[in-house]
Scaffold this motif. Structure first.
Motif, PDB file in Angstrom:
ATOM      1  N   ASN A 127       0.770  56.866   7.711  1.00  0.00           N
ATOM      2  CA  ASN A 127       0.520  56.774   6.272  1.00  0.00           C
ATOM      3  C   ASN A 127      -0.919  56.340   5.980  1.00  0.00           C
ATOM      4  N   ASP A 128      -1.640  56.071   7.045  1.00  0.00           N
ATOM      5  CA  ASP A 128      -3.018  55.619   6.897  1.00  0.00           C
ATOM      6  C   ASP A 128      -3.944  56.826   6.837  1.00  0.00           C
ATOM      7  N   ARG A 129      -5.198  56.550   6.487  1.00  0.00           N
ATOM      8  CA  ARG A 129      -6.193  57.618   6.453  1.00  0.00           C
ATOM      9  C   ARG A 129      -6.518  58.108   7.860  1.00  0.00           C
ATOM     10  N   ILE A 130      -6.352  57.241   8.854  1.00  0.00           N
ATOM     11  CA  ILE A 130      -6.571  57.632  10.242  1.00  0.00           C
ATOM     12  C   ILE A 130      -5.242  58.109  10.819  1.00  0.00           C
ATOM     13  N   SER A 131      -5.205  59.308  11.366  1.00  0.00           N
ATOM     14  CA  SER A 131      -3.953  59.877  11.870  1.00  0.00           C
ATOM     15  C   SER A 131      -3.527  59.180  13.163  1.00  0.00           C
ATOM     16  N   THR A 132      -2.240  59.259  13.452  1.00  0.00           N
ATOM     17  CA  THR A 132      -1.716  58.705  14.709  1.00  0.00           C
ATOM     18  C   THR A 132      -2.362  59.402  15.895  1.00  0.00           C
ATOM     19  N   THR A 133      -2.603  60.703  15.761  1.00  0.00           N
ATOM     20  CA  THR A 133      -3.248  61.468  16.840  1.00  0.00           C
ATOM     21  C   THR A 133      -4.614  60.892  17.178  1.00  0.00           C
ATOM     22  N   ASP A 134      -5.405  60.609  16.153  1.00  0.00           N
ATOM     23  CA  ASP A 134      -6.746  60.056  16.389  1.00  0.00           C
ATOM     24  C   ASP A 134      -6.661  58.669  17.020  1.00  0.00           C
ATOM     25  N   ARG A 135      -5.671  57.887  16.623  1.00  0.00           N
ATOM     26  CA  ARG A 135      -5.507  56.543  17.202  1.00  0.00           C
ATOM     27  C   ARG A 135      -5.152  56.642  18.691  1.00  0.00           C
ATOM     28  N   ILE A 136      -4.279  57.601  19.035  1.00  0.00           N
ATOM     29  CA  ILE A 136      -3.892  57.768  20.444  1.00  0.00           C
ATOM     30  C   ILE A 136      -5.098  58.213  21.275  1.00  0.00           C
ATOM     31  N   ILE A 137      -5.857  59.175  20.753  1.00  0.00           N
ATOM     32  CA  ILE A 137      -7.039  59.656  21.479  1.00  0.00           C
ATOM     33  C   ILE A 137      -8.053  58.515  21.654  1.00  0.00           C
ATOM     34  N   GLU A 138      -8.203  57.722  20.615  1.00  0.00           N
ATOM     35  CA  GLU A 138      -9.113  56.568  20.696  1.00  0.00           C
ATOM     36  C   GLU A 138      -8.650  55.598  21.783  1.00  0.00           C
ATOM     37  N   LYS A 139      -7.331  55.381  21.861  1.00  0.00           N
ATOM     38  CA  LYS A 139      -6.786  54.484  22.880  1.00  0.00           C
ATOM     39  C   LYS A 139      -7.001  55.055  24.275  1.00  0.00           C
ATOM     40  N   LEU A 140      -6.749  56.341  24.451  1.00  0.00           N
ATOM     41  CA  LEU A 140      -6.936  56.977  25.758  1.00  0.00           C
ATOM     42  C   LEU A 140      -8.392  56.899  26.200  1.00  0.00           C
ATOM     43  N   ASN A 141      -9.307  57.070  25.267  1.00  0.00           N
ATOM     44  CA  ASN A 141     -10.736  57.007  25.590  1.00  0.00           C
ATOM     45  C   ASN A 141     -11.183  55.601  26.006  1.00  0.00           C
ATOM     46  N   SER A 142     -10.395  54.600  25.644  1.00  0.00           N
ATOM     47  CA  SER A 142     -10.769  53.220  25.955  1.00  0.00           C
ATOM     48  C   SER A 142     -10.223  52.749  27.300  1.00  0.00           C
ATOM     49  N   ILE A 143      -9.435  53.578  27.951  1.00  0.00           N
ATOM     50  CA  ILE A 143      -8.769  53.169  29.196  1.00  0.00           C
ATOM     51  C   ILE A 143      -9.464  53.803  30.395  1.00  0.00           C
ATOM     52  N   ASP A 144      -9.892  52.950  31.328  1.00  0.00           N
ATOM     53  CA  ASP A 144     -10.484  53.446  32.565  1.00  0.00           C
ATOM     54  C   ASP A 144      -9.392  54.167  33.365  1.00  0.00           C
ATOM     55  N   GLY A 145      -9.764  55.257  33.983  1.00  0.00           N
ATOM     56  CA  GLY A 145      -8.794  56.007  34.770  1.00  0.00           C
ATOM     57  C   GLY A 145      -8.307  57.250  34.060  1.00  0.00           C
ATOM     58  N   VAL A 146      -8.443  57.318  32.723  1.00  0.00           N
ATOM     59  CA  VAL A 146      -8.099  58.521  31.983  1.00  0.00           C
ATOM     60  C   VAL A 146      -9.307  59.449  31.995  1.00  0.00           C
ATOM     61  N   ASP A 147      -9.096  60.689  32.408  1.00  0.00           N
ATOM     62  CA  ASP A 147     -10.174  61.680  32.395  1.00  0.00           C
ATOM     63  C   ASP A 147     -10.445  62.056  30.940  1.00  0.00           C
ATOM     64  N   LYS A 148     -11.544  61.534  30.413  1.00  0.00           N
ATOM     65  CA  LYS A 148     -11.835  61.699  28.972  1.00  0.00           C
ATOM     66  C   LYS A 148     -12.031  63.160  28.587  1.00  0.00           C
ATOM     67  N   ASP A 149     -12.606  63.953  29.494  1.00  0.00           N
ATOM     68  CA  ASP A 149     -12.867  65.358  29.181  1.00  0.00           C
ATOM     69  C   ASP A 149     -11.587  66.205  29.183  1.00  0.00           C
ATOM     70  N   SER A 150     -10.520  65.651  29.712  1.00  0.00           N
ATOM     71  CA  SER A 150      -9.271  66.431  29.811  1.00  0.00           C
ATOM     72  C   SER A 150      -8.331  66.185  28.637  1.00  0.00           C
ATOM     73  N   ILE A 151      -8.662  65.246  27.747  1.00  0.00           N
ATOM     74  CA  ILE A 151      -7.776  64.941  26.616  1.00  0.00           C
ATOM     75  C   ILE A 151      -7.719  66.157  25.695  1.00  0.00           C
ATOM     76  N   CYS A 152      -6.529  66.711  25.554  1.00  0.00           N
ATOM     77  CA  CYS A 152      -6.374  67.992  24.841  1.00  0.00           C
ATOM     78  C   CYS A 152      -5.264  67.891  23.795  1.00  0.00           C
ATOM     79  N   PRO A 153      -5.628  67.631  22.535  1.00  0.00           N
ATOM     80  CA  PRO A 153      -4.601  67.626  21.472  1.00  0.00           C
ATOM     81  C   PRO A 153      -4.238  69.048  21.060  1.00  0.00           C
ATOM     82  N   GLU A 154      -2.992  69.264  20.719  1.00  0.00           N
ATOM     83  CA  GLU A 154      -2.523  70.582  20.301  1.00  0.00           C
ATOM     84  C   GLU A 154      -1.647  70.428  19.052  1.00  0.00           C
ATOM     85  N   LEU A 155      -2.149  70.932  17.925  1.00  0.00           N
ATOM     86  CA  LEU A 155      -1.396  70.887  16.667  1.00  0.00           C
ATOM     87  C   LEU A 155      -0.558  72.152  16.550  1.00  0.00           C
ATOM     88  N   ARG A 156       0.643  72.011  16.015  1.00  0.00           N
ATOM     89  CA  ARG A 156       1.529  73.182  15.921  1.00  0.00           C
ATOM     90  C   ARG A 156       2.222  73.234  14.569  1.00  0.00           C
TER      91      ARG A 156
END
Length: 823
Positions: free
Chosen positions: A506-535
């Motif tokens: 319900n916020d201006r920031i989508s849940t998808t963006d929050r998850i991607i932001e969290k993944l980008n903050s974690i060492d060990g996650v391949d940042k270039d491989s993060i692939c969101p898919e909207l359907r």
């Protein structure tokens, strides 16, 4: 007339075993037709009625897709709406032992359905709630208990103030996903909504709901209305096509059985037919009597088959009912149109199949009939063989000339099956003649081979067995191929984990963006491989299609199955990725279906709004969503269609995956998001395909069962026609044991012939079916399942030997004097 019907019915029930077998063969074909015609309607109507119940009778719901999701009744045109209900909605989660349960939280000003216990104060702003009786019982909750729910990452405690009946919005509650109602004022403060709503439901006063939704959405850029009762399925159509294909095999086998049964009926009633003729009955009159019997069979079988078909649909409805655990099933109504279609189909099938043997009555002579001296009724083998050979060869030539998938693939497949049925008896006859010479010193084998050569009925048995073996070989081949294809496809999906079930924020920031932001903050996650898919589901020229919003580069790196980076598609895909206008990638199957080529404009309808895109690339979609999808850029989907949340997010892990997931997992659970590994996704897809394969396999086994009935019937006819021959053999010294060995040897030879022909025939049929499937959108080549050959060959041997036992028993009671008295 009454006497006439009584006579026919007496003839029908005189041989009760045959009566049951004939009724069964017609009824099974009818039942399968009724089931196929009603399958989609049962599933769709059932889910639609459930959605209507859960929406409390409302027709539409309206949401605001702008950056500010809140609005009031005054913001939309309500002139053609009534029973307008506004509310605030959000979704919370309950995380228990690493299992996520979803809770739909609805802030309302009233609720007019049945209340079992307690009372809700809708004007209060306290954290109180109403739950359903089902959830109260399942979770052992009472009035006054606290229900803890995580909303937007914050734990909230709701005091249970009221328990409602399992109806309306609570109708679909399960322990894993349920609803609660809270006072509007509570959510109004929590969400800072300023006395507005984020959902409005209403009924349409007049006209079509679908038309209203389309007009509303075209007139409002940011407001989106949806038809609550509108539901689309992708995949059911493919299943239905497969079922109709198997149905055609069962009908073909049933037709041959009916043909054989009426041949037996005529053979058994020759003396009665002769008596009728001697009393002045015309041959046409006799034909009408026997066809009337066929009509009686078909009416009874049509009613029985339609009833069985409706029972099958009833069972399917119960199987797919999401609330079956609670003894709540999708509503089921008998569709009398399907019943009428089934009965008409049974009549046509029975009369057409019986017509050819009945028509042979015209060739009978009164004297021969009375003395039971009719040796052969039909001698059109040469003409049938020539016509069949022409059809068979023409089908092969058509395939060789143009191997591309087209509507001709279906015609070629039908042609080669029909051609085979027509030429096999003659081929077996000619080759058996050769083997008779080879085995002339082995009396038992020689006689068996000679009987196969001279008996049209035994050769018809071979045709029946070939059809049933081909069907089970084909289904096994499709099943194994699908499993291999799925494994290979997932091997080309370059991700380790997939995040899904992402709830809207319900916020201006989508849940998808929050998850991607969290993944980008974690060492060990391949940042270039993060692939969101909207359907989202859309339509192109009235055809339902999956619309996928992707980040072009990361998606091409992840989904190597579509080969977007290979030379064939690389330039066009880069054009799509760099396009400044609205560009789309469509599959070759859909480009052909919609008659589009690169550079053409195409309209995509989503939620009744029409969006125009330029076709930037056309690709081979393979089996990915049955090639029923298109790709647009994620940014275009957010900007144009106002869809913000991803359906899934995939990513790879560098290093210790367990350590990474130990850090990611708690965050995902706190916001109600699930995840899976690639191996788990592969297995789930294989299981889904296996389910469809099992349904189709049931048809194949049914075809084998029906074919076995036909084989049994033909063996009986064959023995009746050869009683005189067996009597002669017995008179010159062939004892009961040797007659038994002869009958069993004949049966084994028939099976051997069937296996020898069925294997190469299925290999070619696989090619034709592959082309037919490609034409319908399933792009894969079927590989023959060699492992199924020993299994089904053994099974068919056992069935045929069992079917032969009745004839063996009859041969023991053979009266030599009785059969040769006229000689």
């Amino acid at each position: 007339m009454k006497v006439f019907i009584k006579y026919i019915f007496k003839n029908m029930t005189e041989k009760k075993g045959r009566f049951v077998l004939l009724i069964l063969s017609i009824a099974l074909s009818t039942a399968l037709l009724v089931a196929c015609t009603g399958l989609v309607d049962v599933i769709k109507d059932g889910f639609t009625s459930q959605l209507t119940e859960m929406s409390e009778g409302q027709d539409i719901y309206v949401v605001n897709n702008s950056d500010n999701p809140y609005f009031t009744e005054q913001d939309i045109d309500t002139s053609n709406l009534e029973n307008i209900v506004g509310r605030l909605e959000t979704v919370g989660v309950i995380s228990e032992n690493e299992k996520i349960r979803y809770v739909s939280v609805s802030g309302r000003k009233s609720y007019d359905k049945s209340i079992i216990e307690g009372e809700m104060n809708y004007e209060d702003n306290s954290a109180s709630c109403m739950i359903s009786k089902r959830i109260a019982d399942e979770r052992d909750i009472n009035i006054g208990d606290i229900l803890s729910i995580n909303i937007n990452g914050e734990e909230k405690g709701f005091e249970v103030a009221s328990i409602a009946a399992n109806e309306g919005t609570f109708y679909g509650d399960t322990n894993n996903s349920f609803n609660i109602i809270v006072p509007y004022e509570y959510l109004n403060e929590e969400m800072d909504a300023h006395d507005t709503y984020n959902v409005i439901t209403a009924q349409v006063k007049s006209g079509s709901v679908k038309k209203f939704v389309k007009q509303f959405n075209n007139a409002n850029e940011f407001f989106e209305a949806s038809n609550i009762g509108d539901i689309s399925f992708i995949g059911v159509g493919t299943l239905n096509v497969s079922l109709y294909g198997m149905l055609s095999i069962v009908v073909l086998v049933s037709s041959i059985i009916i043909y054989g049964v009426f041949k037996l009926i005529i053979n058994e009633r020759l003396s009665v037919i002769g008596t009728f003729m001697s009393q002045g009955a015309t041959k046409k009159k006799i034909e009408r009597i026997i066809l009337s019997e066929s009509l009686m069979y078909s009416i009874i079988a049509g009613i029985v088959g339609s009833a069985i078909g409706e029972l099958i649909l009833f069972g399917i409805g119960r199987m797919v009912s999401p609330l079956a655990k609670y003894k709540i099933y999708l509503p089921f109504n008998v569709n009398y149109v399907h019943v009428i279609i089934g009965i008409i189909f049974a009549i046509i099938l029975s009369i057409l199949s019986a017509y050819m043997p009945v028509r042979a009555v015209r060739k009978l002579e009164v004297k021969d009939v009375i003395l039971n001296r009719v040796e052969s009724i039909n001698k059109k083998g040469k003409a049938k063989f020539i016509i069949g050979l022409i059809i068979f060869v023409a089908s092969i030539v058509l395939y060789e000339v143009d191997k591309k998938p087209s509507v001709l693939s279906v015609i070629e497949m039908i042609g080669i099956i029909v051609g085979l049925i027509m030429i096999v008896p003659t081929i077996v006859k000619l080759v058996s003649s050769l083997f008779c010479k080879i085995f002339k010193n082995n009396t038992n084998v020689y006689l068996a081979m000679n009987n196969v050569r001279t008996s049209k009925l035994l050769r018809n048995n071979i045709v029946l067995i070939i059809i049933s073996l081909t069907s089970v070989f084909l289904v096994s081949s499709v099943g194994e191929t699908m499993k291999d294809v799925v494994n290979d496809a997932y091997e080309e999906m370059k991700y380790d984990y997939k995040i899904q079930s992402i709830m809207a924020s319900n916020d201006r920031i989508s849940t998808t963006d929050r998850i991607i932001e969290k993944l980008n903050s974690i060492d060990g996650v391949d940042k270039d491989s993060i692939c969101p898919e909207l359907r989202t589901m859309g339509e192109i020229k009235g055809q339902t299609i999956l619309v996928m919003g992707v980040e072009p580069k990361t998606y091409a790196d992840m989904n190597l199955y579509l080969k977007l980076k290979e030379k064939k598609y690389k330039d066009d895909y880069e054009e799509f990725a760099n396009a400044e206008d609205n560009a789309v990638v469509i599959t070759e199957v859909k480009a052909k279906e919609f008659n589009k080529k690169k550079g053409d404009m195409i309209d995509i309808v989503v939620n009744s709004k029409t969006y125009t895109f330029r076709v930037a690339a056309i690709i081979d979609g393979g089996l990915y969503n049955n090639s029923t999808f298109c790709l647009i850029k994620k940014s275009d989907m957010i900007r144009e269609m106002h869809i913000k949340e991803a359906d899934e997010i995939t990513f790879k892990v560098n290093g210790d995956s367990e350590q990474v997931m130990d850090e990611v997992r708690p965050y995902l659970y706190s916001i109600g998001v699930q995840y899976s590994t690639r191996a788990e996704d592969t297995q789930k897809n294989i299981e889904n395909n296996e389910m469809m394969s099992k349904v189709i396999s049931a048809f194949s086994y049914l075809a084998m069962f029906v074919a076995s009935i036909g084989v049994l019937n033909n063996i009986v006819i064959c023995f009746n026609q050869r009683k005189k021959e067996f009597a002669v053999l017995a008179s010159v010294g062939m004892n009961v044991g040797k007659r038994r060995n002869l009958i069993l040897t004949e049966s084994l030879i028939c099976v051997l012939w069937s296996i020898i022909i069925a294997i190469p025939f299925t290999l070619f049929v696989n090619l034709l079916v592959s082309n037919s499937l490609k034409y319908s959108g399933l792009l894969f080549d079927i590989a023959f399942s060699w492992t199924s050959v020993p299994v089904f060959s053994t099974l068919i041997v056992a069935i045929i030997l069992l079917a032969s036992l009745s004839t063996v028993r009859k041969s023991k009671k053979l009266s030599v004097v009785g059969e040769l008295k006229y000689e």
